[in-house]
Design an enzyme around this catalytic site. Structure first.
Site, mmCIF file in Angstrom:
data_model
loop_
_atom_site.group_PDB
_atom_site.id
_atom_site.type_symbol
_atom_site.label_atom_id
_atom_site.label_comp_id
_atom_site.label_asym_id
_atom_site.label_seq_id
_atom_site.Cartn_x
_atom_site.Cartn_y
_atom_site.Cartn_z
ATOM 1 N N ARG A 1 47.904 36.171 41.065
ATOM 2 C CA ARG A 1 47.897 37.456 41.782
ATOM 3 C C ARG A 1 48.611 37.383 43.129
ATOM 4 O O ARG A 1 48.715 38.417 43.814
ATOM 5 C CB ARG A 1 46.448 37.949 41.984
ATOM 6 C CG ARG A 1 45.715 38.229 40.671
ATOM 7 C CD ARG A 1 44.446 39.069 40.902
ATOM 8 N NE ARG A 1 44.752 40.415 41.356
ATOM 9 C CZ ARG A 1 43.834 41.321 41.708
ATOM 10 N NH1 ARG A 1 42.553 41.000 41.657
ATOM 11 N NH2 ARG A 1 44.186 42.524 42.114
ATOM 12 N N ASP B 1 47.169 42.591 37.062
ATOM 13 C CA ASP B 1 45.952 42.953 37.803
ATOM 14 C C ASP B 1 46.237 43.858 39.005
ATOM 15 O O ASP B 1 45.323 44.173 39.775
ATOM 16 C CB ASP B 1 45.240 41.690 38.305
ATOM 17 C CG ASP B 1 44.290 41.088 37.255
ATOM 18 O OD1 ASP B 1 43.821 41.844 36.376
ATOM 19 O OD2 ASP B 1 44.024 39.876 37.324
ATOM 20 N N ARG C 1 35.688 34.121 45.809
ATOM 21 C CA ARG C 1 37.069 34.451 46.160
ATOM 22 C C ARG C 1 37.302 34.354 47.676
ATOM 23 O O ARG C 1 38.005 33.471 48.136
ATOM 24 C CB ARG C 1 37.410 35.862 45.671
ATOM 25 C CG ARG C 1 37.306 36.032 44.152
ATOM 26 C CD ARG C 1 38.449 35.358 43.420
ATOM 27 N NE ARG C 1 38.360 35.473 41.984
ATOM 28 C CZ ARG C 1 38.926 36.436 41.258
ATOM 29 N NH1 ARG C 1 39.616 37.392 41.844
ATOM 30 N NH2 ARG C 1 38.815 36.441 39.941
ATOM 31 N N CYS D 1 37.259 48.811 41.929
ATOM 32 C CA CYS D 1 38.404 47.884 41.920
ATOM 33 C C CYS D 1 39.732 48.639 41.904
ATOM 34 O O CYS D 1 40.730 48.153 42.426
ATOM 35 C CB CYS D 1 38.353 46.985 40.686
ATOM 36 S SG CYS D 1 36.895 45.963 40.570
ATOM 37 N N HIS E 1 33.228 39.258 42.914
ATOM 38 C CA HIS E 1 33.616 40.012 44.117
ATOM 39 C C HIS E 1 32.382 40.796 44.568
ATOM 40 O O HIS E 1 31.628 41.280 43.726
ATOM 41 C CB HIS E 1 34.697 41.064 43.790
ATOM 42 C CG HIS E 1 36.113 40.579 43.851
ATOM 43 N ND1 HIS E 1 37.077 41.087 42.995
ATOM 44 C CD2 HIS E 1 36.746 39.688 44.666
ATOM 45 C CE1 HIS E 1 38.241 40.514 43.285
ATOM 46 N NE2 HIS E 1 38.070 39.666 44.286
HETATM 47 N N1 ARG Z 1 41.183 40.457 37.040
HETATM 48 C C1 ARG Z 1 40.996 40.748 38.418
HETATM 49 C C2 ARG Z 1 40.601 39.487 39.157
HETATM 50 O O1 ARG Z 1 39.884 38.684 38.610
HETATM 51 C C3 ARG Z 1 39.969 41.823 38.573
HETATM 52 C C4 ARG Z 1 39.784 42.265 39.981
HETATM 53 C C5 ARG Z 1 38.761 43.342 40.106
HETATM 54 N N2 ARG Z 1 38.743 43.906 41.392
HETATM 55 C C6 ARG Z 1 37.678 44.067 42.176
HETATM 56 N N3 ARG Z 1 37.808 44.711 43.283
HETATM 57 N N4 ARG Z 1 36.515 43.543 41.864
HETATM 58 O O2 ARG Z 1 40.985 39.261 40.269
#
Ligand code: ARG
Length: 270
Positions: free
Chosen positions: A94, A69, A140, A263, A169
């Site tokens: 991550r 990612d 998040r 992203c 997000h």
């Molecule tokens: N797979 C990543 C996650 O879930 C995707 C992140 C996408 N980034 C964003 N800025 N929305 O964290």
């Protein structure tokens, strides 16, 4: 209609050399479905080339094996006035991206680089809109990180609460078009946060559910050009109606991980 002018931007991106979907931390990610790394690279390269063609400067951070990612550079940090607030990722998959981004900033001459104390997924949830930061929470980024960002980056922070897990997000549900204008999908927010957005941005461009579903809000604007997923056709029409120049791109392979244009793009503000 107001004339639109582009301001040259400075971005940080990460080539999706190790991109795949082998875990699931959002509803878009299905490890059972195969991904095509070649297609991801080719689609990402088109976005990279487009930014350069529009006159923007793009820095690249080296992709790290085992961090699929990491292509989503927007999540690595938030940078204002040359100050860098490095992300603290919510999921262990991550977590190792944060030191990689911190190292890049230190190696590239940024002297004010701070690791966030609270869970904070960078520009995924902290969107800089002129003098304020629109800050997402719910999935998040921790609201304590909003206060931390306000103090360290010295900006007013407006907390917005997300409710739909597909839009986990803030940058999947809202995009900053210029210092005073935004576009968003109301269905992604709590009633309270919708009221805040209506009060602050009565003229905002509103996206339909269909635009949101193809990640149309995951867009990058230079004040004139709005780069967004090409499938967001209604949104593109609305942007044109406001005097912006929408530019559609195809990033469907990256959407398998729940990401698109914004992203992939971290803005470096000096
Ligand atoms: N797979 C990543 C996650 O879930 C995707 C992140 C996408 N980034 C964003 N800025 N929305 O964290």
């Amino acid at each position: 209609m107001s004339p639109r002018t582009a301001r040259p931007r400075h971005y940080l991106m990460c080539r999706p050399a190790h991109f795949t979907v082998d875990y699931s931390i959002n509803p878009w990610m299905d490890p059972a479905k195969p991904t095509d790394n070649g297609a991801a690279l080719a689609q990402w390269e088109q976005l990279h080339t487009l930014f350069l063609r529009l006159g923007h400067t793009v820095e690249l951070i080296a992709p790290v094996p085992g961090l699929p990612d990491m292509v989503f550079a927007a999540n690595g940090a938030t940078v204002i006035d040359g100050k860098v607030l490095v992300a603290r990722f919510r999921y262990p998959q991550r977590a190792a991206e944060a030191p990689a981004y911190a190292a890049w900033f230190r190696e590239n001459g940024y002297r004010d680089v701070r690791q966030a104390a609270h869970t904070n997924e960078g520009e995924g949830d902290l969107l800089v809109a002129g003098g304020r930061i629109l800050a997402g929470s719910g999935f998040r980024t921790d609201t304590r990180a909003h206060a931390e960002a306000a103090r360290y980056l010295d900006r007013e922070v407006v907390t917005l609460e997300l409710t739909d897990p597909r839009y986990y997000h803030l940058d999947t549900a809202l995009a900053v078009l210029d210092d005073t204008e935004i576009m968003y999908y109301p269905g992604a927010f709590t009633p309270g946060s919708r009221a805040v957005l209506e009060r602050l941005y009565p003229d905002a461009v509103l996206a339909t559910a269909a635009d949101a579903q193809v990640f149309g809000l995951n867009a990058v604007s230079d004040g004139r050009h709005v780069i967004l997923p090409e499938a967001a056709v209604h949104l593109a029409e609305r942007l044109r109606g406001r005097g912006f120049t929408p530019v559609g791109v195809n990033l469907t392979e990256l959407l398998r991980a729940g990401g698109s244009v914004k992203c992939c793009t971290l803005e470096l503000r000096h």
